[in-house]
Design an enzyme around this catalytic site. Structure first.
Site, mmCIF file in Angstrom:
data_model
loop_
_atom_site.group_PDB
_atom_site.id
_atom_site.type_symbol
_atom_site.label_atom_id
_atom_site.label_comp_id
_atom_site.label_asym_id
_atom_site.label_seq_id
_atom_site.Cartn_x
_atom_site.Cartn_y
_atom_site.Cartn_z
ATOM 1 N N ARG A 49 0.895 -1.165 -0.014
ATOM 2 C CA ARG A 49 -0.060 0.096 -0.148
ATOM 3 C C ARG A 49 0.745 1.295 0.046
ATOM 4 N NH1 ARG A 49 -1.543 2.463 4.340
ATOM 5 N NH2 ARG A 49 -1.621 0.726 5.660
ATOM 6 N N TYR A 103 -13.297 16.486 -17.485
ATOM 7 C CA TYR A 103 -13.692 15.102 -17.499
ATOM 8 C C TYR A 103 -14.993 15.046 -16.333
ATOM 9 C CZ TYR A 103 -13.345 10.047 -16.811
ATOM 10 O OH TYR A 103 -13.668 8.716 -16.586
ATOM 11 N N ASP A 175 -4.472 17.839 -16.173
ATOM 12 C CA ASP A 175 -4.824 16.653 -16.333
ATOM 13 C C ASP A 175 -4.372 16.403 -17.877
ATOM 14 O OD1 ASP A 175 -5.968 14.296 -17.460
ATOM 15 O OD2 ASP A 175 -7.956 14.539 -16.441
ATOM 16 N N LYS A 200 -5.452 4.979 -20.122
ATOM 17 C CA LYS A 200 -5.769 5.413 -21.475
ATOM 18 C C LYS A 200 -4.192 5.101 -22.172
ATOM 19 C CE LYS A 200 -9.666 6.545 -19.661
ATOM 20 N NZ LYS A 200 -9.888 7.885 -19.084
HETATM 21 C C1 LIG Z 1 -10.393 8.455 -18.090
HETATM 22 C C2 LIG Z 1 -9.933 9.712 -17.499
HETATM 23 C C3 LIG Z 1 -9.891 10.327 -16.280
HETATM 24 C C4 LIG Z 1 -10.166 8.969 -14.922
HETATM 25 O O1 LIG Z 1 -9.324 8.044 -15.324
HETATM 26 P P1 LIG Z 1 -9.608 6.707 -14.550
HETATM 27 O O2 LIG Z 1 -8.434 5.594 -14.852
HETATM 28 O O3 LIG Z 1 -10.844 6.289 -15.268
HETATM 29 O O4 LIG Z 1 -9.860 6.610 -12.964
HETATM 30 C C5 LIG Z 1 -9.526 11.342 -15.764
HETATM 31 N N1 LIG Z 1 -9.284 12.387 -16.743
HETATM 32 C C6 LIG Z 1 -9.525 12.074 -17.997
HETATM 33 C C7 LIG Z 1 -9.006 13.125 -19.020
HETATM 34 C C8 LIG Z 1 -9.864 10.825 -18.304
HETATM 35 O O5 LIG Z 1 -10.040 10.628 -19.793
#
Ligand SMILES: *Cc1c(COP(=O)(O)O)cnc(C)c1O
Length: 384
Positions: A49, A103, A175, A200
Site C-alpha cells: 500500500r 472530465y 490533467d 488510457k
Molecule cells: C479516464 C479519465 C480520467 C479518469 O481516469 P480513470 O483511470 O478512469 O480513473 C480522468 N481524466 C481524463 C481526461 C480521463 O480521460
C-alpha cells in the site's frame, strides 16, 4: 538510480529498469510485504500500500523521466491520482479555480465532494484570461485544467494559465491524459503537477485501470503520504502491466496521431458528416494553439453526423472494427456518444450550451490499419 536517457523512446524502454537475477524484464514482485533491512527505520518499511515495492520504483522513475519531472507516483486509477492530489493541496477554507469543461469524474468529485469539506471552487473559461482574474479570491490556492477537453477537444490558453498562477502564487495542476507525454510535456511549460489516467494512453491496452501524478519531488512526496492514508495504491501486477504497456507508448501514440488525422480529414470531406472536431484540422478553433504547444494531436476526435439522433445511433451499430465502449487511448478503436455516456448526467440544455449534441460521436482511434479504420467509417456512413 538509473542513467539519464535523452529521448522518450529510450526512456520508455530503459528508465528505472534494473536487472534482477539476470532477468531483462523486472518480474512481478507478488509480495505484500518485504523483509526489513538491518538498520531500516519504521519509515523505510516496504509494503504494497505504501507504493514502494520494486514494481512501483521502476514506474516512478520511468514516468518522471518521460515527462521531465523530479518524481512520480502511480495510483489505482486516474481518479485516485486526481482526488488524492486535490485533497493533498486543498484544505477547508481554500478556493480552487477549474476549467469549465472537465472530465465527468473530476467534475462529479469537485461538485459533490468538495463542498462537504468546506473547499470552495469556481469554473473558469480557460480561454479567457479576464474570467480568471475576476474569480480570484484571497483564499485561492490552485488552478486545475486539462490539456484537451472531452469530447470537443478544446485547448485552453495553457501558457496564460501558468503566467496567471505564477503571478498569484497558485499551484497549477493539469490533467494531461488526452495529450499523453508523447505529444505534450506540461512541466516544461511551467505546470507544477501533471496528472494522468494511465488507463488510457500510458497503459494503452484497455486491460487495467491506473493513474499517476508527476512533478517536483516535494509535491509528489506529499501526495504519496496522502495516498498512504487514502489507500488508492496500484497493485504489483497492475504495475507490471503498466510498465509493459509503457514500453510501446511512443510507437502507439505516433500511429494514433497519424490515423486520427487521416480519419479526421476523411470525415471532414464526407457528405454525411456535418462537422469534425480535431485539433490537427485547420478548421479547429484552437488549431494554431495546438500546433504551437503539441508534438501531435492525439487519437481522439469527434464528429457530428447529419440527420437525426437515430442516424447517429445507426452509424455506431454499423461499425465493425470500431467497438462501442467508453475509454480512449488504447490499441482498440472505440466510439461512443457523449450525450448518452460521459455527459448523460447533464440536462439537454447544459449539453446544448457546451456544444454536445445528440448526433455527436467521439472516436478514439486504436492501432489498427488506418486504411481499414477509414473504410469502416465509410461503410457505416454509407449505410443510410
Ligand atoms: C479516464 C479519465 C480520467 C479518469 O481516469 P480513470 O483511470 O478512469 O480513473 C480522468 N481524466 C481524463 C481526461 C480521463 O480521460
Amino acid at each position: 538510480m538509473s542513467t539519464a536517457f535523452r529521448d522518450i523512446d529510450t526512456q520508455l524502454v530503459h528508465s528505472g529498469e534494473r536487472i534482477v537475477d539476470g532477468a531483462v524484464c523486472v518480474p512481478v514482485f507478488q509480495s505484500a510485504t518485504f523483509v526489513s533491512r538491518r538498520g531500516d527505520s519504521y519509515h523505510a518499511a516496504r509494503y504494497a500500500r505504501l507504493s514502494n515495492t520494486p514494481n512501483h520504483d521502476v514506474l516512478h522513475a520511468k514516468l518522471a523521466a518521460i515527462e521531465g519531472g523530479e518524481a512520480a507516483l502511480v495510483t489505482a486509477s486516474g481518479m485516485a491520482a486526481i482526488t488524492t492530489s486535490l485533497l493533498t493541496f486543498l484544505k477547508t477554507g481554500d478556493h480552487l479555480l477549474l476549467q469549465d469543461c472537465l472530465y465527468g469524474g473530476t467534475h462529479g468529485f469537485v461538485t459533490h465532494e468538495l463542498p462537504a469539506l468546506g473547499i470552495a471552487y469556481d469554473f473558469i473559461d480557460a480561454t479567457d484570461e479576464g474570467s480568471w482574474q475576476r474569480l480570484l479570491r484571497p483564499t485561492t490556492r490552485a488552478v486545475y485544467v486539462e490539456s484537451m477537453t472531452n469530447p470537443l477537444l478544446g485547448i485552453a490558453d495553457l501558457p496564460g494559465v501558468v503566467r496567471f498562477a505564477r503571478a498569484h502564487g497558485l499551484l497549477t495542476m493539469i490533467d494531461n491524459t488526452f495529450a499523453s507525454p508523447v505529444n505534450f510535456r506540461p512541466l516544461d511549460l511551467g505546470f507544477d503537477l501533471s496528472l494522468h489516467s494511465a488507463t488510457k494512453y500510458l497503459n494503452g491496452h484497455d486491460d487495467i485501470a491506473a493513474g499517476c501524478a508527476i512533478g517536483r519531488a516535494e509535491h509528489v512526496e506529499r501526495i504519496r503520504q496522502r495516498l498512504n492514508h487514502l489507500g488508492g495504491s496500484l497493485d504489483a501486477h497492475a504495475c507490471f502491466l503498466l510498465n509493459r504497456g509503457l514500453v510501446t507508448l511512443a510507437l502507439r501514440v505516433r500511429q494514433q496521431n497519424a490515423t486520427a488525422l487521416r480519419l479526421a480529414r476523411f470525415l471532414e470531406g464526407h457528405p454525411a458528416v456535418e462537422r469534425v472536431l480535431y485539433p490537427g484540422l485547420e478548421s479547429h478553433p484552437q488549431h494554431a494553439r495546438a500546433l504551437s504547444l503539441f508534438q501531435g494531436y492525439g487519437g481522439v476526435l469527434a464528429l457530428e453526423v447529419r440527420g437525426d439522433e437515430a442516424e447517429a445511433a445507426a452509424v455506431l451499430e454499423r461499425l465493425r472494427i470500431a467497438l462501442v465502449a467508453p475509454s480512449l487511448g488504447g490499441v482498440h478503436t472505440l466510439v461512443m456518444r457523449p450525450a448518452k455516456v460521459s455527459h448523460a448526467a447533464l440536462t439537454a440544455e447544459e449539453r446544448a450550451r457546451l456544444g454536445i449534441g445528440d448526433r455527436l460521436i467521439r472516436v478514439s482511434v486504436g492501432i489498427e490499419s488506418a486504411d481499414e479504420v477509414c473504410a469502416d467509417f465509410a461503410q457505416a456512413l454509407a449505410g443510410r
